[in-house]
Design an enzyme around this catalytic site. Structure first.
Site, PDB file in Angstrom:
ATOM      1  N   ASP A 382       5.677 -19.116  17.559  1.00  0.00           N
ATOM      2  CA  ASP A 382       4.320 -18.385  17.508  1.00  0.00           C
ATOM      3  C   ASP A 382       3.966 -18.123  15.890  1.00  0.00           C
ATOM      4  O   ASP A 382       2.654 -17.985  15.851  1.00  0.00           O
ATOM      5  CB  ASP A 382       4.607 -17.102  18.322  1.00  0.00           C
TER       6      ASP A 382
HETATM    7  P1  NAP Z   1       9.117 -17.812  19.387  1.00  0.00           P
HETATM    8  O1  NAP Z   1       7.717 -17.915  18.950  1.00  0.00           O
HETATM    9  O2  NAP Z   1       9.659 -17.218  20.362  1.00  0.00           O
HETATM   10  O3  NAP Z   1       9.786 -19.221  19.378  1.00  0.00           O
HETATM   11  C1  NAP Z   1      11.160 -19.417  19.165  1.00  0.00           C
HETATM   12  C2  NAP Z   1      11.470 -20.978  19.320  1.00  0.00           C
HETATM   13  O4  NAP Z   1      12.698 -21.201  19.112  1.00  0.00           O
HETATM   14  C3  NAP Z   1      11.369 -21.532  20.798  1.00  0.00           C
HETATM   15  O5  NAP Z   1      10.004 -22.383  20.737  1.00  0.00           O
HETATM   16  C4  NAP Z   1      12.389 -22.307  21.197  1.00  0.00           C
HETATM   17  O6  NAP Z   1      12.066 -23.698  21.339  1.00  0.00           O
HETATM   18  C5  NAP Z   1      13.294 -22.155  19.724  1.00  0.00           C
HETATM   19  N1  NAP Z   1      14.650 -22.164  19.996  1.00  0.00           N
HETATM   20  C6  NAP Z   1      15.379 -21.640  20.966  1.00  0.00           C
HETATM   21  N2  NAP Z   1      16.560 -21.423  20.913  1.00  0.00           N
HETATM   22  C7  NAP Z   1      16.954 -22.468  19.711  1.00  0.00           C
HETATM   23  C8  NAP Z   1      18.106 -23.135  19.351  1.00  0.00           C
HETATM   24  N3  NAP Z   1      19.404 -22.845  19.717  1.00  0.00           N
HETATM   25  N4  NAP Z   1      17.728 -24.197  18.382  1.00  0.00           N
HETATM   26  C9  NAP Z   1      16.805 -24.180  17.925  1.00  0.00           C
HETATM   27  N5  NAP Z   1      15.638 -23.643  18.480  1.00  0.00           N
HETATM   28  C10 NAP Z   1      15.574 -22.813  19.567  1.00  0.00           C
HETATM   29  O7  NAP Z   1       9.540 -17.249  18.016  1.00  0.00           O
HETATM   30  P2  NAP Z   1       9.282 -16.891  16.691  1.00  0.00           P
HETATM   31  O8  NAP Z   1       8.235 -17.900  15.954  1.00  0.00           O
HETATM   32  O9  NAP Z   1      10.123 -16.025  15.833  1.00  0.00           O
HETATM   33  O10 NAP Z   1       7.918 -15.683  17.203  1.00  0.00           O
HETATM   34  C11 NAP Z   1       8.482 -14.305  17.877  1.00  0.00           C
HETATM   35  C12 NAP Z   1       7.661 -14.197  18.950  1.00  0.00           C
HETATM   36  O11 NAP Z   1       8.159 -13.196  19.565  1.00  0.00           O
HETATM   37  C13 NAP Z   1       6.186 -13.699  18.557  1.00  0.00           C
HETATM   38  O12 NAP Z   1       5.441 -14.458  19.779  1.00  0.00           O
HETATM   39  C14 NAP Z   1       6.405 -12.077  18.553  1.00  0.00           C
HETATM   40  O13 NAP Z   1       5.231 -11.325  18.730  1.00  0.00           O
HETATM   41  C15 NAP Z   1       7.376 -11.931  19.855  1.00  0.00           C
HETATM   42  N6  NAP Z   1       8.203 -10.736  19.641  1.00  0.00           N
HETATM   43  C16 NAP Z   1       8.542 -10.393  18.506  1.00  0.00           C
HETATM   44  C17 NAP Z   1       9.396  -8.909  18.608  1.00  0.00           C
HETATM   45  C18 NAP Z   1       9.714  -8.677  17.001  1.00  0.00           C
HETATM   46  O14 NAP Z   1       9.836  -7.596  16.919  1.00  0.00           O
HETATM   47  N7  NAP Z   1       9.777  -9.600  15.952  1.00  0.00           N
HETATM   48  C19 NAP Z   1       9.934  -8.686  19.613  1.00  0.00           C
HETATM   49  C20 NAP Z   1       9.692  -9.011  20.774  1.00  0.00           C
HETATM   50  C21 NAP Z   1       8.685 -10.025  20.826  1.00  0.00           C
HETATM   51  P3  NAP Z   1      13.090 -24.665  22.088  1.00  0.00           P
HETATM   52  O15 NAP Z   1      13.706 -24.099  23.617  1.00  0.00           O
HETATM   53  O16 NAP Z   1      12.308 -25.929  22.492  1.00  0.00           O
HETATM   54  O17 NAP Z   1      14.226 -24.774  21.375  1.00  0.00           O
END
Ligand code: NAP
Length: 455
Positions: A382
């Site tokens: 994201d």
């Molecule tokens: P993300 O958008 O959730 O994407 C994480 C990606 O990691 C997934 O697409 C997944 O794809 C990949 N993944 C998972 N396990 C993996 C592994 N073992 N090896 C390689 N890739 C792996 O993460 P982000 O870009 O960090 O964004 C964070 C999101 O979470 C935002 O939408 C944010 O608003 C939200 N959020 C943030 C917080 C905070 O406080 N930081 C709290 C709650 C929610 P695959 O499954 O294809 O591997």
């Protein structure tokens, strides 16, 4: 003797403030935590000595609570920290509710100020308790993370909020005979907590957690007024204020207003998911990716939630060291909401001894992204989704991102084409300059390290 207790409270408050200040920087954060913990120890010891409570009960509470805490915390994975923090917030809110309630029962005939503090501790504490339990359920995927919406929801929530205010005023006006009002306040707060968090979902949960954290501080502060404990008032205010500041920072990072987060039902199934993504996905093996990295002078790592899942932080650092030995400049671009809790990436990279100076914010790296030879996206999705700037129909539209789509080459390390937390498809994976390096992030990084070492 009283003067010594007050001095101890001032010392504890100073230690909290110094600790908080130190927590603001990764290189002093660990010591800041210790300083604050010492402050809390001083506060607890002074309070116990001052209050002359039954020490057997306190000791029993300490053994049971501490035992459960130690037993349970050993089972919590790093990736489960956000939901754990949600439960901690809920416990804080619940404790304030109980303090307000118990004090009312044990010391009848409250004055108006204490009555106001009591009803505030109960109301804010109650909302925090059930709101946090719902947040915990959503984050741990025990209930659907999607917003739960129903017709007239905002009217119902508005009516409950109004009821809470009215009941609070009625109780404060007649604290002596107002037990029934206090019970109604508790019930309203518990229901309001649930109903105010269920419509929030998607990528907005981090903001809710930080807001609930702030509420738990405000409830504790109100409880401090109820039991006339200075250090609880100070500590609660600090938590309340820092939670609010963090909430504001997170809203800014997502380009959303707090009202929009709380009332828009972001991420609901009925929302548009934006334009259909077009283009071709180009996959690359780690062996081929190595040749590109080997020739790179300027590399930016962009870690995300997947790095935490794969526990790939040490492998990233090892690869970064090899790249530096090879003459490349290495930086780590950290998005404020990457991962699942504020500071998630910073904590993991600090654990792997990544130098603090190499961490950069999106605003520092984006203006010169065209100069970056390779951007390596490690399990982030994201926070690098160009739909946030290109697609007005996307739920992510307007959220500032790390613009790796403008780097010369971008490697995306993830296991599949699945979307990230927000469930929104990512056009980055289809761009001409993007190469997908499929696999577990730690395994892929390990292969890249092995290629460098065998060279
Ligand atoms: P993300 O958008 O959730 O994407 C994480 C990606 O990691 C997934 O697409 C997944 O794809 C990949 N993944 C998972 N396990 C993996 C592994 N073992 N090896 C390689 N890739 C792996 O993460 P982000 O870009 O960090 O964004 C964070 C999101 O979470 C935002 O939408 C944010 O608003 C939200 N959020 C943030 C917080 C905070 O406080 N930081 C709290 C709650 C929610 P695959 O499954 O294809 O591997």
């Amino acid at each position: 003797m009283e003067a010594y207790f007050q001095l101890a409270y001032i010392a504890a408050a100073v230690l909290f403030i110094v600790g908080l200040k130190m927590l603001g920087r990764a290189d002093t954060a660990r010591r800041g935590n210790t300083v604050s913990a010492v402050g809390m120890l001083v506060a607890v010891v002074a309070t116990l000595l001052q209050s002359g409570v039954d020490y057997a009960v306190v000791f029993a509470g300490l053994v049971v609570g501490g035992g459960v805490g130690v037993f349970w915390s050993r089972r919590v994975q790093m990736t489960q920290m956000p939901e754990t923090v949600a439960l901690f917030n809920g416990a804080g809110g619940g404790a304030s509710l109980l303090v307000g309630w118990a004090e009312f029962l044990s010391r009848p005939g409250q004055d108006t100020v204490t009555a106001i503090a009591t009803v505030l501790a109960v109301l804010v504490g109650g909302v925090t308790l059930t709101g946090s339990i719902v947040a915990w359920g959503k984050l741990s995927e025990r209930v659907s993370g999607r917003p739960i919406l129903f017709g007239g929801q905002q009217v119902v929530n508005g009516a409950l909020l109004l009821a809470a205010v009215v009941v609070g005023v009625l109780f404060a006006m007649n604290p002596g005979g107002g037990y029934a009002w206090l019970l109604v306040a508790i019930a309203v707060a518990l229901v309001l907590g649930v109903l105010s968090v269920i419509p929030i979902g998607g990528a907005d949960m981090p903001i809710v957690i930080s807001l609930l954290n702030s509420y738990s501080g405000l409830a504790a502060s109100a409880a401090g007024f109820v039991i006339d404990n200075t250090v609880l008032i100070v500590a609660g205010s600090l938590v309340g204020a820092s939670g609010l500041i963090l909430t504001q920072i997170m809203c800014k990072a997502m380009n959303r207003s707090l009202t929009n987060v709380l009332f828009s039902g972001f991420g609901s199934a009925t929302q548009s998911t934006g334009q259909a993504v077009e283009g071709e996905v180009k996959a690359m093996t780690p062996e081929d990716a190595y040749f590109v990295l080997e020739a790179a002078n300027n590399v930016v790592f962009v870690p995300g939630y997947g790095m935490a899942v794969a526990q790939a932080q040490h492998a990233v650092k090892e690869l970064a060291d090899l790249l530096e030995e090879n003459g490349a400049e290495v930086r780590y671009a950290i998005h404020p909401v990457a991962g699942r809790m504020p500071g998630h990436m910073n904590v993991l990279l600090a654990e792997a001894n990544v130098p603090y100076e190499q961490l950069v914010e999106p605003g520092d790296v984006n203006p010169n992204m065209e100069m970056v030879d390779v951007a390596v996206v490690i399990g982030a999705n994201d926070v690098v989704n160009p739909a946030a700037k290109e697609d007005k129909g996307s739920p992510l539209y307007g959220m500032p991102i790390i613009e790796v789509d403008r780097a010369r080459t971008t490697f995306v390390l993830k296991r599949s084409m699945k979307p990230g937390f927000s469930g929104v498809e990512n056009p980055l994976f289809y761009k001409d300059n993007t190469r997908m390096v499929f696999g577990d992030a730690k395994a892929v990084l390990g292969q890249l390290v092995a290629e460098f070492k065998s060279d």
